[in-house]
Design a protein around this motif. Structure first.
Motif, short mmCIF file in Angstrom:
data_model
loop_
_atom_site.label_atom_id
_atom_site.label_comp_id
_atom_site.label_asym_id
_atom_site.label_seq_id
_atom_site.Cartn_x
_atom_site.Cartn_y
_atom_site.Cartn_z
N ALA A 90 -39.18 -21.07 23.84
CA ALA A 90 -37.92 -20.32 23.88
C ALA A 90 -36.89 -20.96 22.95
O ALA A 90 -36.16 -20.25 22.25
N ASP A 123 -35.22 -19.14 19.42
CA ASP A 123 -33.78 -18.89 19.32
C ASP A 123 -33.28 -19.39 17.96
O ASP A 123 -33.07 -20.59 17.76
N GLU A 124 -33.09 -18.46 17.04
CA GLU A 124 -32.71 -18.84 15.67
C GLU A 124 -31.35 -19.53 15.59
O GLU A 124 -31.05 -20.18 14.61
N SER A 125 -30.54 -19.37 16.61
CA SER A 125 -29.23 -20.01 16.59
C SER A 125 -29.25 -21.39 17.27
O SER A 125 -28.25 -22.10 17.26
N ALA A 126 -30.39 -21.77 17.82
CA ALA A 126 -30.49 -23.04 18.54
C ALA A 126 -30.40 -24.22 17.57
O ALA A 126 -31.13 -24.29 16.59
N ARG A 164 -33.70 -26.42 17.46
CA ARG A 164 -34.93 -25.62 17.29
C ARG A 164 -36.07 -26.44 16.67
O ARG A 164 -37.21 -26.39 17.13
#
Length: 83
Positions: free
Chosen positions: A34, A38-41, A44
């Motif tokens: 997850a 999430d590309e904004s994490a 990541r």
């Protein structure tokens, strides 16, 4: 766990610890997935680095490929070489 702690670095470390104890811990693998999705994490790539050796050991090549593709897109030379 990330939401509960609101500290992604600690959450990733906790998931890594859980996976050290139980390599197929579905909850921890799903949480790392997850975070990677999430590309904004902010963390990541850290989640990808934590997941990669676990997927390799479990021979989950579909998941490993996704992790490697994510790591290949980074500016970090070491990550790109690992991918």
């Amino acid at each position: 766990m990330k939401d509960k702690l609101n500290e992604p670095e600690r959450a990733i470390a906790a998931h890594e610890a859980a996976l050290d104890d139980e390599p197929e811990h579905a909850g921890s693998l799903a949480a790392l997935d997850a975070m990677m999705a999430d590309e904004s994490a902010q963390f990541r790539l850290d989640a990808a680095r934590a997941a990669a050796p676990r997927y390799e050991r479990l021979q989950r090549y579909d998941k490993l490929l996704a992790v490697r593709e994510l790591l290949a897109k980074t500016d970090d030379e070491h990550d790109r070489l690992q991918a």
